[in-house]
Scaffold this motif. Structure first.
Motif, PDB file in Angstrom:
ATOM      1  N   THR A  49      27.133  36.982  39.176  1.00 47.88           N
ATOM      2  CA  THR A  49      28.127  37.940  38.695  1.00 47.88           C
ATOM      3  C   THR A  49      28.744  37.383  37.413  1.00 47.88           C
ATOM      4  O   THR A  49      29.152  36.226  37.372  1.00 47.88           O
ATOM      5  CB  THR A  49      29.223  38.137  39.759  1.00 47.88           C
ATOM      6  OG1 THR A  49      28.605  38.520  40.990  1.00 47.88           O
ATOM      7  CG2 THR A  49      30.221  39.186  39.332  1.00 47.88           C
ATOM      8  N   PRO A  50      28.804  38.200  36.369  1.00 47.55           N
ATOM      9  CA  PRO A  50      29.375  37.722  35.106  1.00 47.55           C
ATOM     10  C   PRO A  50      30.828  37.259  35.284  1.00 47.55           C
ATOM     11  O   PRO A  50      31.583  37.828  36.073  1.00 47.55           O
ATOM     12  CB  PRO A  50      29.308  38.943  34.182  1.00 47.55           C
ATOM     13  CG  PRO A  50      28.343  39.875  34.824  1.00 47.55           C
ATOM     14  CD  PRO A  50      28.349  39.580  36.284  1.00 47.55           C
ATOM     15  N   GLU A  51      31.207  36.263  34.517  1.00 50.38           N
ATOM     16  CA  GLU A  51      32.541  35.673  34.641  1.00 50.38           C
ATOM     17  C   GLU A  51      33.643  36.698  34.355  1.00 50.38           C
ATOM     18  O   GLU A  51      34.672  36.716  35.023  1.00 50.38           O
ATOM     19  CB  GLU A  51      32.676  34.472  33.701  1.00 50.38           C
ATOM     20  CG  GLU A  51      33.943  33.680  33.893  1.00 50.38           C
ATOM     21  CD  GLU A  51      34.069  33.075  35.282  1.00 50.38           C
ATOM     22  OE1 GLU A  51      35.217  32.989  35.778  1.00 50.38           O
ATOM     23  OE2 GLU A  51      33.051  32.702  35.886  1.00 50.38           O
ATOM     24  N   TRP A  52      33.438  37.570  33.386  1.00 50.40           N
ATOM     25  CA  TRP A  52      34.456  38.571  33.065  1.00 50.40           C
ATOM     26  C   TRP A  52      34.695  39.512  34.262  1.00 50.40           C
ATOM     27  O   TRP A  52      35.816  39.926  34.500  1.00 50.40           O
ATOM     28  CB  TRP A  52      34.083  39.379  31.825  1.00 50.40           C
ATOM     29  CG  TRP A  52      32.841  40.227  31.993  1.00 50.40           C
ATOM     30  CD1 TRP A  52      31.562  39.865  31.702  1.00 50.40           C
ATOM     31  CD2 TRP A  52      32.780  41.560  32.506  1.00 50.40           C
ATOM     32  NE1 TRP A  52      30.706  40.894  31.995  1.00 50.40           N
ATOM     33  CE2 TRP A  52      31.420  41.952  32.498  1.00 50.40           C
ATOM     34  CE3 TRP A  52      33.721  42.465  32.976  1.00 50.40           C
ATOM     35  CZ2 TRP A  52      30.991  43.210  32.939  1.00 50.40           C
ATOM     36  CZ3 TRP A  52      33.296  43.717  33.405  1.00 50.40           C
ATOM     37  CH2 TRP A  52      31.941  44.081  33.389  1.00 50.40           C
ATOM     38  N   LEU A  53      33.627  39.822  35.009  1.00 52.09           N
ATOM     39  CA  LEU A  53      33.765  40.698  36.162  1.00 52.09           C
ATOM     40  C   LEU A  53      34.490  39.983  37.305  1.00 52.09           C
ATOM     41  O   LEU A  53      35.320  40.569  37.997  1.00 52.09           O
ATOM     42  CB  LEU A  53      32.396  41.192  36.618  1.00 52.09           C
ATOM     43  CG  LEU A  53      32.368  42.190  37.771  1.00 52.09           C
ATOM     44  CD1 LEU A  53      33.211  43.420  37.435  1.00 52.09           C
ATOM     45  CD2 LEU A  53      30.942  42.592  38.091  1.00 52.09           C
ATOM     46  N   VAL A  54      34.185  38.699  37.486  1.00 54.92           N
ATOM     47  CA  VAL A  54      34.876  37.908  38.511  1.00 54.92           C
ATOM     48  C   VAL A  54      36.372  37.874  38.212  1.00 54.92           C
ATOM     49  O   VAL A  54      37.205  38.076  39.105  1.00 54.92           O
ATOM     50  CB  VAL A  54      34.300  36.474  38.584  1.00 54.92           C
ATOM     51  CG1 VAL A  54      35.137  35.592  39.479  1.00 54.92           C
ATOM     52  CG2 VAL A  54      32.850  36.509  39.039  1.00 54.92           C
ATOM     53  N   GLU A  55      36.736  37.635  36.962  1.00 57.39           N
ATOM     54  CA  GLU A  55      38.145  37.598  36.577  1.00 57.39           C
ATOM     55  C   GLU A  55      38.819  38.946  36.816  1.00 57.39           C
ATOM     56  O   GLU A  55      39.963  39.014  37.274  1.00 57.39           O
ATOM     57  CB  GLU A  55      38.274  37.185  35.117  1.00 57.39           C
ATOM     58  CG  GLU A  55      37.888  35.752  34.863  1.00 57.39           C
ATOM     59  CD  GLU A  55      37.844  35.403  33.385  1.00 57.39           C
ATOM     60  OE1 GLU A  55      38.201  36.274  32.549  1.00 57.39           O
ATOM     61  OE2 GLU A  55      37.461  34.276  33.071  1.00 57.39           O
ATOM     62  N   ARG A  56      38.103  40.030  36.525  1.00 56.07           N
ATOM     63  CA  ARG A  56      38.662  41.380  36.730  1.00 56.07           C
ATOM     64  C   ARG A  56      38.891  41.651  38.215  1.00 56.07           C
ATOM     65  O   ARG A  56      39.926  42.201  38.604  1.00 56.07           O
ATOM     66  CB  ARG A  56      37.696  42.413  36.128  1.00 56.07           C
ATOM     67  CG  ARG A  56      38.133  43.829  36.278  1.00 56.07           C
ATOM     68  CD  ARG A  56      39.324  44.134  35.378  1.00 56.07           C
ATOM     69  NE  ARG A  56      39.643  45.557  35.513  1.00 56.07           N
ATOM     70  CZ  ARG A  56      40.863  46.028  35.667  1.00 56.07           C
ATOM     71  NH1 ARG A  56      41.883  45.209  35.676  1.00 56.07           N
ATOM     72  NH2 ARG A  56      41.069  47.303  35.795  1.00 56.07           N
ATOM     73  N   ILE A  57      37.931  41.260  39.053  1.00 54.55           N
ATOM     74  CA  ILE A  57      38.060  41.458  40.500  1.00 54.55           C
ATOM     75  C   ILE A  57      39.239  40.673  41.050  1.00 54.55           C
ATOM     76  O   ILE A  57      40.034  41.179  41.845  1.00 54.55           O
ATOM     77  CB  ILE A  57      36.754  41.071  41.214  1.00 54.55           C
ATOM     78  CG1 ILE A  57      35.646  42.069  40.851  1.00 54.55           C
ATOM     79  CG2 ILE A  57      36.935  41.005  42.721  1.00 54.55           C
ATOM     80  CD1 ILE A  57      34.259  41.652  41.290  1.00 54.55           C
TER      81      ILE A  57
END
Length: 76
Positions: A58-66
């Motif tokens: 999972t891309p890091e930006w998506l992890v941060e958003r979640i």
């Protein structure tokens, strides 16, 4: 391989690589690859077999958003 790595690390002079490989059952290509690694790194050490990248991660930006969205939710 332990014999090969120990021999290279200690610095035992090997005059005839082809003969040494034949006697010890080691491919010459493997011998030269290990010798180059010992010369470059100074010693033989185990390396991690973990891949450098994971294309399905999972891309890091998506992890941060979640994580940010979960912080906004009320605790259960």
């Amino acid at each position: 391989m332990k014999l090969l790595d120990a021999t290279l690390q200690v610095g035992v002079p090997i005059e005839n690589v082809a003969e040494w490989c034949r006697v010890n059952g080691v491919e010459p290509r493997t011998f030269y690859r290990h010798r180059a690694r010992v010369a470059a790194e100074g010693a033989w050490t185990e390396r991690s077999r973990r891949p450098h990248v994971s294309p399905s991660a999972t891309p890091e930006w998506l992890v941060e958003r979640i994580v940010a969205l979960r912080e906004q939710l009320a605790p259960d």
